[in-house]
Design a protein around this motif. Sequence first.
Motif, mmCIF file in Angstrom:
data_model
loop_
_atom_site.group_PDB
_atom_site.id
_atom_site.type_symbol
_atom_site.label_atom_id
_atom_site.label_comp_id
_atom_site.label_asym_id
_atom_site.label_seq_id
_atom_site.Cartn_x
_atom_site.Cartn_y
_atom_site.Cartn_z
ATOM 1 N N ASP A 1 0.626 -1.704 -0.140
ATOM 2 C CA ASP A 1 -0.166 0.085 0.257
ATOM 3 C C ASP A 1 0.716 0.910 0.331
ATOM 4 O O ASP A 1 1.903 1.306 1.320
ATOM 5 N N ARG B 1 -0.062 4.431 -0.011
ATOM 6 C CA ARG B 1 -0.276 5.765 0.965
ATOM 7 C C ARG B 1 0.487 6.049 1.692
ATOM 8 O O ARG B 1 0.255 5.255 2.560
ATOM 9 N N GLU C 1 -3.044 5.142 5.797
ATOM 10 C CA GLU C 1 -3.299 3.979 6.046
ATOM 11 C C GLU C 1 -4.912 3.853 5.568
ATOM 12 O O GLU C 1 -5.496 3.142 5.181
ATOM 13 N N CYS D 1 -6.607 6.414 5.092
ATOM 14 C CA CYS D 1 -7.566 8.098 4.031
ATOM 15 C C CYS D 1 -8.448 6.712 2.592
ATOM 16 O O CYS D 1 -7.421 5.457 3.003
ATOM 17 N N SER D 2 -9.096 8.051 2.702
ATOM 18 C CA SER D 2 -9.583 6.787 1.279
ATOM 19 C C SER D 2 -9.186 5.892 -0.042
ATOM 20 O O SER D 2 -8.064 6.852 -0.085
ATOM 21 N N LYS D 3 -9.402 5.424 -0.759
ATOM 22 C CA LYS D 3 -8.299 5.204 -1.935
ATOM 23 C C LYS D 3 -8.823 5.779 -3.224
ATOM 24 O O LYS D 3 -9.738 6.714 -2.788
ATOM 25 N N THR D 4 -8.122 5.589 -4.471
ATOM 26 C CA THR D 4 -8.382 6.170 -5.413
ATOM 27 C C THR D 4 -9.563 6.079 -6.160
ATOM 28 O O THR D 4 -9.470 4.103 -5.666
ATOM 29 N N ASN D 5 -10.449 6.420 -7.148
ATOM 30 C CA ASN D 5 -11.320 5.524 -7.940
ATOM 31 C C ASN D 5 -10.854 4.282 -8.379
ATOM 32 O O ASN D 5 -11.376 3.632 -8.342
ATOM 33 N N GLU E 1 -8.644 2.035 -7.760
ATOM 34 C CA GLU E 1 -8.324 0.861 -6.945
ATOM 35 C C GLU E 1 -9.588 0.760 -6.096
ATOM 36 O O GLU E 1 -9.315 -0.530 -6.439
ATOM 37 N N LYS E 2 -10.038 1.222 -6.634
ATOM 38 C CA LYS E 2 -11.515 1.167 -5.402
ATOM 39 C C LYS E 2 -12.379 -0.068 -7.021
ATOM 40 O O LYS E 2 -12.857 -0.819 -6.666
ATOM 41 N N THR F 1 -11.583 -3.728 -7.080
ATOM 42 C CA THR F 1 -12.467 -4.547 -6.105
ATOM 43 C C THR F 1 -14.071 -4.573 -6.021
ATOM 44 O O THR F 1 -14.853 -5.758 -5.824
#
Length: 716
Positions: free
Chosen positions: A663, A665, A668, A670-674, A676-677, A680
Motif C-alpha cells: 500500500d 498511501r 493507511e 485515508c480513502s483510496k483512489t477510484n 483502486e476501488k 474490488t
Amino acid sequence: MVRPNNNQLPENLPQLQNLIKRDPESYSDEFHIQYQHFLSLLEVFALNPSEENKSLDDTVMFIAQVAQCYPAACELFPKHLADLLRNYATVLDPAMRNCFVKALILLRNKNLVPALDILELFFQLLRCPDKNLRTFLQAHIVTDIKNMNAKHKDMKLNSSLQNFMYSMLKDANPKAAKMSVDIMIELYKKNIWNDPKSVNVIATVGCFSKVTKVLVTSLKFFLGHDDEDEEEDTESENEVDLKGALLANRVSKKTKKGQKQLQKIKKQAVKAQKKKKNAPAFNFSGIHLVHNPQGMAEGLFKQLQATNERFEVKLMHLDVISRLIGIHELFLFGYYPYITRFLQPHQRQVTRVLQFAAQASHELVPGDIIEPILKTIANNFITERNSSDVMAIGLNATREICMRCPLAMGEDLLQDLAMYKTYKEKSVMMAARSLITLYREQLPALLHKKDRGRQTEAQAERKVRAYGEREVHDTVLGAEALLKDSKTIDIASDEDSDSNDGQWVTVNHSDGEGADGADDDEEEEEDDDDNEEEDDEDNSDEGEEEEEDESNAKDDGDAANDEEASKQKKEKKDLKILNQKEAAQELALTRIFTDEDFKRINAANLKKTVTNSRKRPLEQDRAEFVKLNSIEMIFKKRKHDKESRMETVQAGRQDRERFGWKDGRVNEHCSKTNSEKRKTKNFGMMRHKARSKVKKSFRDKQLSLRKHLLHQKKMK
C-alpha cells in the motif's frame, strides 16, 4: 520404311517381371535369355568378387522374383547364390552381399529352399563384419523359426538347428557367438525353444565361454532381470487412448493424415483388446531346467575364483550360484566363506551381497556353515558404532537368512539381537521385532521367555523339526473346518468301545442335516465343558474343606488324584484332537473339495495364526527368490512432517514485511483512489465502463458528430 523395334524387354526387367507373373508360358524364352545372362555375369563376377556389379544385382533380384514360375530352370539358382556367400562372404561388397541374402530370403519365403540349409548358411554369415547384416539376419532367423513352429513344432528341424547352435556358441568369432546366444534366448522368451535342451546348451557353453559378452548374456538369461515388469511398464505407457483420438478427430480439422492416424489407433486398440482376452503365457526361469545344477554351480564358483573380470560380472556369478543353491538345495560349502569377505558396510553394493547370502541358505545346509555369516553380519553391521540404517539392513539380512535356515541362529546371538527391540531408532527397532516374530513361529525356545509372546493355535500344532527332517502331510491342512458340514457321530462310548475302538464315523447329509450335526457337536462340547466346570467346582469345594480341616495342607493322596485327573483330561483332549484329524483325513479321501471349501480351510488356517493381541496373520510361505527390497526396507519416521514444516514456515515469516502488493498511501486510514476501488467492484457495476472503452465504428462517429454539431447550432 523400316519401323523401329520397340521391344525393350531385355533392358526393362521390371516390365518383364510383371509380364512373366501374368503369363509365364508366353515369356519363357525371354526368361531363359536372362538366366543365361546371369550365368555369364556370375562367371565374370567370380574373377573379382570384391567389386560391385550393378547388372548382376538387378538380374539376381529379377530371377528371385519370378523363380516360382520356372522351378525346373531355377533349380540350381539358390545353390549358386549360397556358394557365392559361403566362399566369398567376407570379401564381398556389402551391397552385393545384402542383395544375395535378400534373394535367398525371397526364395525361402516361396519354399524353394530347404529351411535347414538356408538357416545354417545364415548362421555362418553372422561372422561377417557387417552390423546391419547381422541384425537383419537375426530378425529373419527368429521370424523364420517362429513361423515354422507356429502350427506345430518341427522337432527334427529344431534338434538339428540346436545342434548347429551348440557349435556356433563355441565359434572363435565373438560376434557370431554373441549373436547366436541372443537368438537362442529370444526364441526361449517367445516360447519356441523353451525345452531343456536349449537351456542346457546355454548353461554348459554360454556360461563358461571365454568371450565376456557371451558369458554376461548367458548369466543374465539365468538371472531373469524383471523383463516382464519392464514390458508391462512399456505397455502401460504406450496404452492406446481411443476415446481421446475420437474426440480430437471430431473437433479438429478433417485431413487425410488425421484419418490415417485414427485408423491406425483403432487397429491398435482392437489388437490390445484381443491381447487382453488371450490367456497369459507363463515362462518360468530357465534355472529350473538345468540338468546338472550341482556341476554348474561348482564350475561357476571355480570360474569366479579364477576370473579377473570387473566387479559387476563377479556379482552376476554370485547371484546365479546363490539361486542354484537355493532352488535346487545344493551343497557348496566353499561359497559361504567366500561371500563372507564381502560383508562390510563400506563394500560396494553390499545389500546385493547380503541378498545372495540369503538366497544361498536353505534348510539342508548345516547351521555350523551359515553361523559364521550371521556372526560376521552382527559384528560388522549390527553395532552401535554404525548408523541406524546399516544396523537395520544387517537385522533384515539376518531375518532373511534365518527364515530359510532357522537352525543357523544360536540362542545367545538371538537374545542379543532381540534386545534391539527397544532401540531409540524406529528402523532398528522394527527390524529387531521382525526377527523376534520370525522365531516366535519357528523356534520359540531360543527366545527369552518374555519375547515368546502369546502362543497361537498354529504354534501349538507345529512341531520343531530337527536338521534334515521333512514335514510330510497325509491330509489337507485345516480340513477339520469342513467337519461342520458333515454329521460326525462319536461312537467312542462305553457301549461300542470294544467294537469300534473310539473312531469317528462321517456321514454326508444335506445342508440342513449338516447344520443339525454341527449343532449336536456344539452341544456335546458344551456338555463336556459343563462337566469340566463341575469337576473344577467339586475340586475347589474339597480344597476348601481340606483347608479348614488341615490348615491349608494337602495329603499326598489328594495330590496324586489331582495329577491323575489332569492327566486323564489331557489324554481325553488329545484323543479328541486325534479323532478329529482322522475324521478330516477320511473326509479328504472321500470328498472332492470345491473352491468354497478351500476358502473355508484357508480362513480357518489364517485364524489359527492370530491371537487376541495380534490381529494380523504372519507370512507362512517364503518366496523363491529374496527381494532386495526386503533387506533394504527401513522403517523411518519423517523428520519433517506437515506440522513441523508449517511451524518452520510461520517462524520464517516473523519480523518480515508482508509479501505481495504494498500500500503506497502515507496514511493507511485515508480513502483510496477510484482506480483502486474499481479493482474490488464486481463486473456488473463496471460493465458500462468496460463498454465505453470499445472502439466506435465509423457510423457511430458520424452520428456522434452530427449530434454535437446540432447541439452547438442550437446553443447559438
